[in-house]
Design an enzyme around this catalytic site. Sequence first.
Site, PDB file in Angstrom:
ATOM      1  N   SER A  32      29.374  36.265  39.978  1.00  0.00           N
ATOM      2  CA  SER A  32      30.307  35.443  39.211  1.00  0.00           C
ATOM      3  C   SER A  32      29.701  34.164  38.650  1.00  0.00           C
ATOM      4  O   SER A  32      30.358  33.483  37.854  1.00  0.00           O
ATOM      5  CB  SER A  32      31.526  35.098  40.071  1.00  0.00           C
ATOM      6  OG  SER A  32      32.342  36.234  40.251  1.00  0.00           O
ATOM      7  N   LYS A  52      29.700  33.911  34.962  1.00  0.00           N
ATOM      8  CA  LYS A  52      30.908  33.531  34.234  1.00  0.00           C
ATOM      9  C   LYS A  52      30.778  32.158  33.572  1.00  0.00           C
ATOM     10  O   LYS A  52      31.473  31.878  32.588  1.00  0.00           O
ATOM     11  CB  LYS A  52      32.110  33.563  35.183  1.00  0.00           C
ATOM     12  CG  LYS A  52      32.393  34.961  35.744  1.00  0.00           C
ATOM     13  CD  LYS A  52      33.444  34.935  36.839  1.00  0.00           C
ATOM     14  CE  LYS A  52      33.630  36.315  37.461  1.00  0.00           C
ATOM     15  NZ  LYS A  52      34.593  36.306  38.582  1.00  0.00           N
ATOM     16  N   TYR A  66      31.250  43.643  31.656  1.00  0.00           N
ATOM     17  CA  TYR A  66      31.522  42.730  32.776  1.00  0.00           C
ATOM     18  C   TYR A  66      30.690  43.076  34.002  1.00  0.00           C
ATOM     19  O   TYR A  66      30.025  42.215  34.592  1.00  0.00           O
ATOM     20  CB  TYR A  66      33.016  42.762  33.106  1.00  0.00           C
ATOM     21  CG  TYR A  66      33.390  41.987  34.343  1.00  0.00           C
ATOM     22  CD1 TYR A  66      33.445  40.600  34.326  1.00  0.00           C
ATOM     23  CD2 TYR A  66      33.680  42.643  35.534  1.00  0.00           C
ATOM     24  CE1 TYR A  66      33.783  39.883  35.467  1.00  0.00           C
ATOM     25  CE2 TYR A  66      34.022  41.942  36.675  1.00  0.00           C
ATOM     26  CZ  TYR A  66      34.075  40.561  36.633  1.00  0.00           C
ATOM     27  OH  TYR A  66      34.400  39.858  37.770  1.00  0.00           O
ATOM     28  N   TYR A 112      37.080  29.591  43.485  1.00  0.00           N
ATOM     29  CA  TYR A 112      38.308  30.327  43.766  1.00  0.00           C
ATOM     30  C   TYR A 112      39.256  29.487  44.615  1.00  0.00           C
ATOM     31  O   TYR A 112      39.433  28.298  44.333  1.00  0.00           O
ATOM     32  CB  TYR A 112      37.993  31.678  44.423  1.00  0.00           C
ATOM     33  CG  TYR A 112      36.885  32.421  43.733  1.00  0.00           C
ATOM     34  CD1 TYR A 112      37.007  32.799  42.392  1.00  0.00           C
ATOM     35  CD2 TYR A 112      35.690  32.730  44.391  1.00  0.00           C
ATOM     36  CE1 TYR A 112      35.984  33.463  41.743  1.00  0.00           C
ATOM     37  CE2 TYR A 112      34.672  33.408  43.739  1.00  0.00           C
ATOM     38  CZ  TYR A 112      34.826  33.767  42.420  1.00  0.00           C
ATOM     39  OH  TYR A 112      33.803  34.423  41.786  1.00  0.00           O
ATOM     40  N   VAL A 118      29.594  36.234  44.614  1.00  0.00           N
ATOM     41  CA  VAL A 118      29.617  36.935  45.895  1.00  0.00           C
ATOM     42  C   VAL A 118      28.256  37.513  46.271  1.00  0.00           C
ATOM     43  O   VAL A 118      28.094  38.037  47.378  1.00  0.00           O
ATOM     44  CB  VAL A 118      30.694  38.040  45.938  1.00  0.00           C
ATOM     45  CG1 VAL A 118      32.078  37.442  45.796  1.00  0.00           C
ATOM     46  CG2 VAL A 118      30.437  39.101  44.887  1.00  0.00           C
TER      47      VAL A 118
END
Length: 313
Positions: free
Chosen positions: A68, A71, A195, A247, A265
């Site tokens: 992530s 992103k 993705y 998060y 992760v």
Amino acid sequence: MSFTVPDLALVIRDISEEMALRPDRGAVADYIPELARIDPNQFGMAVIDAEGRVFAGGDSETPFSIQSVSKVFTLTLALGMVGDRLWKRVGREPSGNPFNSIVQLERERGVPRNPFINAGAIAVTDVILSGHAPREALGEILRFLQFLAQDSSITIDETVAASEKRTGFRNTALANYMKSFGVIDNPVDFTLGVYFHHCAIAMNCRQLAMAGRFLAHNGINPSTGHSVVSAERARRINAIMLTCGHYDGSGEFAYRVGLPGKSGVGGSILAIAPGKASIAVWSPGLDAAGNSHLGRIALERLTQRMGWSVFGA
């Protein structure tokens, strides 16, 4: 009053040695089979200061799947393509829920809460994909990271990408739910393919810290003098990293570390000390919120000793 600036090389050495000895290492992301195989007894850290000097410790040259953390870079690309129109597709608020939650999508008519949860990142990926074949969109993302890191050797770990695709049922559900509300324009399989692959880009700590330097220096890549984004956009990306980058652990990270950051992760964290440094840490063991356990502790030690918190020393 005079005070001595800490020796950054010594600080990195001390932190790396402490992390190597800690017994509490978190748990690897075993829901992605390829990530489950990674040895949790690894820790790497790299800091690139304003002068471009690299300070590194531990397993800083070992490549890992950035997951992530990608992103941050897809958000930057999408903003460059469509500007503030992006915010009609995705919000900017903390989610307070796990990164793969579908609950808020149900309440908010398919619009993801922010670009760093999975649903938001899938929507951002869909923006990049529009008008391109999947291979072209993915190539653009990869070339952007290679450009920022000044390293054409950065590649995609195809094994990890395939592993994510085989087990990505929740992400498929998120994408289909957004598609039903018109948030996703392209075929779901195409968007998810891009993705999964950009999450599987493999980098080491030095490369990742290099790629993030523009966010520490008002949108300018100091290695080249090239303006990647405007100073205002760099500040706003940093703001979203600070509030949403971890998060439902984002508040705890801001409280303990005090820097904009984005976790993945795979165990990596990119953190930004504005005007001072770009920082990458990696340790595969995660905490309950899905963020690197030792990575967060290492960054807390670093900001304490260097006085780098955005909230003051």
